[in-house]
Write a protein that holds these residues in place. Structure first.
Motif, PDB file in Angstrom:
ATOM      1  N   TYR A 183     -67.903  -0.657  -5.155  1.00  0.00           N
ATOM      2  CA  TYR A 183     -66.811   0.159  -4.271  1.00  0.00           C
ATOM      3  C   TYR A 183     -65.880  -0.753  -3.318  1.00  0.00           C
ATOM      4  CZ  TYR A 183     -70.460   3.315  -5.528  1.00  0.00           C
ATOM      5  OH  TYR A 183     -71.610   4.156  -6.311  1.00  0.00           O
ATOM      6  N   PRO A 184     -64.824  -0.696  -3.991  1.00  0.00           N
ATOM      7  CA  PRO A 184     -63.885  -1.520  -3.400  1.00  0.00           C
ATOM      8  C   PRO A 184     -63.579  -1.287  -1.815  1.00  0.00           C
ATOM      9  CG  PRO A 184     -62.825  -0.700  -5.226  1.00  0.00           C
ATOM     10  CD  PRO A 184     -63.837  -0.034  -5.101  1.00  0.00           C
ATOM     11  N   ASP A 185     -63.602  -0.170  -1.306  1.00  0.00           N
ATOM     12  CA  ASP A 185     -63.614  -0.113   0.303  1.00  0.00           C
ATOM     13  C   ASP A 185     -64.841  -0.610   1.210  1.00  0.00           C
ATOM     14  OD1 ASP A 185     -64.895   2.445  -1.263  1.00  0.00           O
ATOM     15  OD2 ASP A 185     -65.483   2.701   0.993  1.00  0.00           O
ATOM     16  N   GLU A 186     -65.868  -0.966   0.319  1.00  0.00           N
ATOM     17  CA  GLU A 186     -67.101  -1.582   0.959  1.00  0.00           C
ATOM     18  C   GLU A 186     -66.816  -3.215   0.967  1.00  0.00           C
ATOM     19  OE1 GLU A 186     -70.663   0.079  -0.194  1.00  0.00           O
ATOM     20  OE2 GLU A 186     -70.396   2.045   0.713  1.00  0.00           O
ATOM     21  N   HIS A 187     -66.029  -3.894  -0.068  1.00  0.00           N
ATOM     22  CA  HIS A 187     -66.203  -5.085  -0.414  1.00  0.00           C
ATOM     23  C   HIS A 187     -64.699  -5.814  -0.311  1.00  0.00           C
ATOM     24  CE1 HIS A 187     -70.272  -5.123  -1.940  1.00  0.00           C
ATOM     25  NE2 HIS A 187     -70.032  -3.794  -2.309  1.00  0.00           N
ATOM     26  N   TYR A 188     -63.737  -5.125  -0.636  1.00  0.00           N
ATOM     27  CA  TYR A 188     -62.288  -5.989  -0.553  1.00  0.00           C
ATOM     28  C   TYR A 188     -61.968  -6.635   0.788  1.00  0.00           C
ATOM     29  CZ  TYR A 188     -57.288  -6.728  -0.182  1.00  0.00           C
ATOM     30  OH  TYR A 188     -56.213  -7.303   0.010  1.00  0.00           O
ATOM     31  N   LEU A 189     -62.065  -5.856   1.890  1.00  0.00           N
ATOM     32  CA  LEU A 189     -61.800  -6.435   3.082  1.00  0.00           C
ATOM     33  C   LEU A 189     -62.600  -7.453   3.419  1.00  0.00           C
ATOM     34  CD1 LEU A 189     -60.091  -3.590   5.469  1.00  0.00           C
ATOM     35  CD2 LEU A 189     -58.943  -5.625   4.177  1.00  0.00           C
ATOM     36  N   PRO A 190     -64.105  -7.016   3.421  1.00  0.00           N
ATOM     37  CA  PRO A 190     -65.026  -8.117   4.082  1.00  0.00           C
ATOM     38  C   PRO A 190     -65.017  -9.238   3.303  1.00  0.00           C
ATOM     39  CG  PRO A 190     -66.254  -5.920   3.686  1.00  0.00           C
ATOM     40  CD  PRO A 190     -64.615  -6.055   3.147  1.00  0.00           C
ATOM     41  N   THR A 191     -64.730  -9.187   1.891  1.00  0.00           N
ATOM     42  CA  THR A 191     -64.676 -10.570   0.941  1.00  0.00           C
ATOM     43  C   THR A 191     -63.218 -11.312   1.442  1.00  0.00           C
ATOM     44  OG1 THR A 191     -66.018  -9.461  -0.666  1.00  0.00           O
ATOM     45  CG2 THR A 191     -64.539 -11.417  -1.344  1.00  0.00           C
ATOM     46  N   PHE A 192     -62.213 -10.536   1.374  1.00  0.00           N
ATOM     47  CA  PHE A 192     -60.818 -11.145   1.689  1.00  0.00           C
ATOM     48  C   PHE A 192     -60.891 -11.840   2.794  1.00  0.00           C
ATOM     49  CE2 PHE A 192     -56.541 -10.983   2.903  1.00  0.00           C
ATOM     50  CZ  PHE A 192     -55.758 -11.691   2.129  1.00  0.00           C
ATOM     51  N   ILE A 193     -61.411 -11.245   3.869  1.00  0.00           N
ATOM     52  CA  ILE A 193     -61.273 -11.870   5.380  1.00  0.00           C
ATOM     53  C   ILE A 193     -62.248 -13.016   5.334  1.00  0.00           C
ATOM     54  CG2 ILE A 193     -61.680 -11.153   7.758  1.00  0.00           C
ATOM     55  CD1 ILE A 193     -60.636  -8.575   7.218  1.00  0.00           C
ATOM     56  N   ASN A 194     -63.441 -12.808   4.684  1.00  0.00           N
ATOM     57  CA  ASN A 194     -64.282 -13.938   4.945  1.00  0.00           C
ATOM     58  C   ASN A 194     -63.811 -14.998   4.041  1.00  0.00           C
ATOM     59  OD1 ASN A 194     -67.153 -15.293   4.898  1.00  0.00           O
ATOM     60  ND2 ASN A 194     -66.756 -15.038   2.745  1.00  0.00           N
ATOM     61  N   MET A 195     -63.029 -15.101   3.112  1.00  0.00           N
ATOM     62  CA  MET A 195     -62.411 -16.153   2.216  1.00  0.00           C
ATOM     63  C   MET A 195     -61.392 -16.786   3.070  1.00  0.00           C
ATOM     64  SD  MET A 195     -62.332 -14.508  -1.549  1.00  0.00           S
ATOM     65  CE  MET A 195     -61.442 -16.086  -2.175  1.00  0.00           C
ATOM     66  N   PHE A 196     -60.455 -16.090   3.680  1.00  0.00           N
ATOM     67  CA  PHE A 196     -59.145 -16.849   4.212  1.00  0.00           C
ATOM     68  C   PHE A 196     -59.116 -16.396   5.860  1.00  0.00           C
ATOM     69  CE2 PHE A 196     -58.402 -15.364  -0.144  1.00  0.00           C
ATOM     70  CZ  PHE A 196     -58.185 -16.566  -0.746  1.00  0.00           C
ATOM     71  N   HIS A 197     -59.667 -15.539   6.556  1.00  0.00           N
ATOM     72  CA  HIS A 197     -59.242 -15.429   7.894  1.00  0.00           C
ATOM     73  C   HIS A 197     -60.454 -14.919   8.799  1.00  0.00           C
ATOM     74  CE1 HIS A 197     -55.234 -14.935   6.222  1.00  0.00           C
ATOM     75  NE2 HIS A 197     -55.490 -14.094   5.509  1.00  0.00           N
ATOM     76  N   GLY A 198     -61.706 -15.764   8.575  1.00  0.00           N
ATOM     77  CA  GLY A 198     -62.827 -15.475   8.991  1.00  0.00           C
ATOM     78  C   GLY A 198     -62.637 -15.910  10.579  1.00  0.00           C
ATOM     79  N   SER A 199     -61.809 -16.806  10.925  1.00  0.00           N
ATOM     80  CA  SER A 199     -61.688 -17.010  12.393  1.00  0.00           C
ATOM     81  C   SER A 199     -61.166 -16.035  13.163  1.00  0.00           C
ATOM     82  CB  SER A 199     -60.805 -18.328  12.610  1.00  0.00           C
ATOM     83  OG  SER A 199     -59.445 -18.232  12.016  1.00  0.00           O
ATOM     84  N   LEU A 200     -60.323 -14.997  12.549  1.00  0.00           N
ATOM     85  CA  LEU A 200     -59.864 -13.824  13.256  1.00  0.00           C
ATOM     86  C   LEU A 200     -60.687 -12.778  13.344  1.00  0.00           C
ATOM     87  CD1 LEU A 200     -56.324 -14.135  11.570  1.00  0.00           C
ATOM     88  CD2 LEU A 200     -56.869 -15.155  13.686  1.00  0.00           C
ATOM     89  N   ASN A 201     -61.907 -12.836  12.914  1.00  0.00           N
ATOM     90  CA  ASN A 201     -62.928 -11.510  12.717  1.00  0.00           C
ATOM     91  C   ASN A 201     -64.103 -11.858  13.641  1.00  0.00           C
ATOM     92  OD1 ASN A 201     -63.500  -8.922  11.897  1.00  0.00           O
ATOM     93  ND2 ASN A 201     -64.785  -9.873   9.916  1.00  0.00           N
TER      94      ASN A 201
END
Length: 422
Positions: free
Chosen positions: A329-347
């Motif tokens: 389910y993209p709504d459960e995985h896209y944002l968590p994965t994308f942010i973890n890969m590139f913008h973890g310090s902002l989260n």
């Protein structure tokens, strides 16, 4: 043109005189003179005809050039007149519907590209495609200072299938804070909320598309909400809520909590079971690796910088569209994965929306009228375990909660002032 006619006339007279003089000067027999005279007269007639043709053609060319200039002049005047009429009483739909607003005190139309219309769009109706919308929303000014007094706002993005049964509770929550928030509603195409013109939700439906649970269309709708909210440069924080969500604190508390936060609130964690890593597809290699795969709650909160990164992404979102298919389910995985890969310090790696998954299955617990008590709401507001906030910890971890049935509205309104503070 007049000079050309004079030149032809002089040339013609010169030829005639020259011909007559030549005839008189010849010392030939009269019969021969007669023949030569006839030949010269024929030649003169030919010259006369050619001269006439030259003058005629020159006149036609002059007429065409004059007509062309006149037509251009008329068209130019017509275009100016049409432009003036564009902003007259017979204004186009863009003006009538509020995309351009009329300044009442001087009966002029406010420029659609004025600073005020650009940074604070009053009308959220448009005809942009998703690609056009995401491109427009990804624009970021490089100049740090704002040329106006910017008051940061919180954008509340309602993802709903239809009516908002808990709307009266939200109206009460927003009351008195009109300059500090914006509302955006993504419903089924063509749906209009049945509210009065004085409602905070009036005219806040964005151009939408059909959404099917468990598919990428759900993530499409989330990006669509984000992009529309980004068009207002005053929006600094972005909260995704549903028709079954409620606020558990008053507006002032929620506003300060979000505006002062150094991080966004997107739940992102590694789930080693078939409900987490088990949904990963190796076809996403080499761009997304298994160890980067994350899962999290759909209900997020973002700051503006992170929201821009998300609507700007095409590469990784396309991979999810192609390969994250049910039971992924993209709504459960896209944002968590994308942010973890590139913008973890902002989260912050946590959500500010409380949900009860204690019964298991694909849907959380829904609470109705019988479940709404003072103790229950208090338990959501203070879960007992502190959570990290900026450089310290806080007892306020959840600002919103779901899932609540329409029957919960009345008891929630009764508790809103004494328990939730609004």
């Amino acid at each position: 043109m007049i000079k050309g006619l004079k030149y032809c006339d002089i040339w013609y007279r010169k030829i005639v005189k020259e011909g007559i003089r030549n005839i008189r000067m010849k010392g030939m027999p009269r019969s021969r003179d007669k023949d030569d005279s006839e030949k010269h007269m024929g030649l003169l007639k030919l010259v006369q005809i050619l001269s006439f043709l030259v003058v005629f053609v020159a006149g036609v060319v002059f007429g065409l050039v004059t007509t062309s200039h006149f037509s251009q002049h008329v068209v130019s005047k017509a275009e100016i007149y049409s432009f003036i009429n564009h902003f007259s009483a017979d204004a186009p739909e863009a003006v009538k519907n509020g995309n351009c607003t009329v300044v009442k005190d001087c009966n002029k139309v406010e420029d659609c590209l004025s600073m005020n219309s650009f940074v604070r769009p009053k009308n959220i109706t448009h005809y942009m495609s998703d690609d056009e919308l995401f491109w427009r929303a990804s624009m970021v000014p490089t100049k740090e200072e704002f040329p106006y007094n910017r008051v940061p706002k919180v954008a509340f993005m309602f993802l709903t299938r239809g009516p908002l049964p808990l709307l009266p509770l939200w109206e009460k929550f927003f009351q008195g804070h009109e300059k500090l928030f914006s509302i955006y509603v993504h419903a089924v195409p063509g749906f209009k909320l049945n509210v009065s013109s004085t409602s905070h939700f009036y005219g806040r439906e964005i151009p939408s598309q059909k959404v099917h649970w468990g598919t990428v269309t759900l993530a499409d709708a989330e990006k669509r909400l984000l992009a529309n909210a980004l068009l207002d440069f005053s929006n600094e924080r972005f909260v995704l809520v549903s028709e079954s969500c409620i606020p558990v604190y008053n507006f002032s508390t929620v506003y300060k909590y979000l505006i002062r936060s150094a991080h966004s609130f997107v739940e992102s964690y590694d789930e080693p079971t078939r409900y987490g890593r088990g949904r990963y597809s190796r076809r996403m290699l080499p761009d997304i690796k298994l160890y980067q795969w994350r899962k999290g709650s759909q209900w997020f909160e973002l700051n503006r910088a992170l929201a821009v990164y998300i609507v700007s992404d095409t590469k990784y979102y396309t991979l999810f569209k192609k390969y994250c298919l049910p039971a992924c389910y993209p709504d459960e995985h896209y944002l968590p994965t994308f942010i973890n890969m590139f913008h973890g310090s902002l989260n912050s790696n946590r959500t500010v929306t409380w949900v009860d998954w204690s019964i298991g299955g694909p849907h959380p617990v829904t609470y109705g009228e019988a479940n709404i008590t003072k103790e229950f709401i208090q338990s959501i507001r203070s879960k007992g375990t502190p959570c990290q906030y900026n450089l310290g910890t806080t007892s306020i971890c959840y600002l919103f909660a779901r899932k609540f049935a329409p029957s919960a509205l009345e008891p929630l309104l009764n508790l809103s002032s004494s328990v939730m503070g609004f």
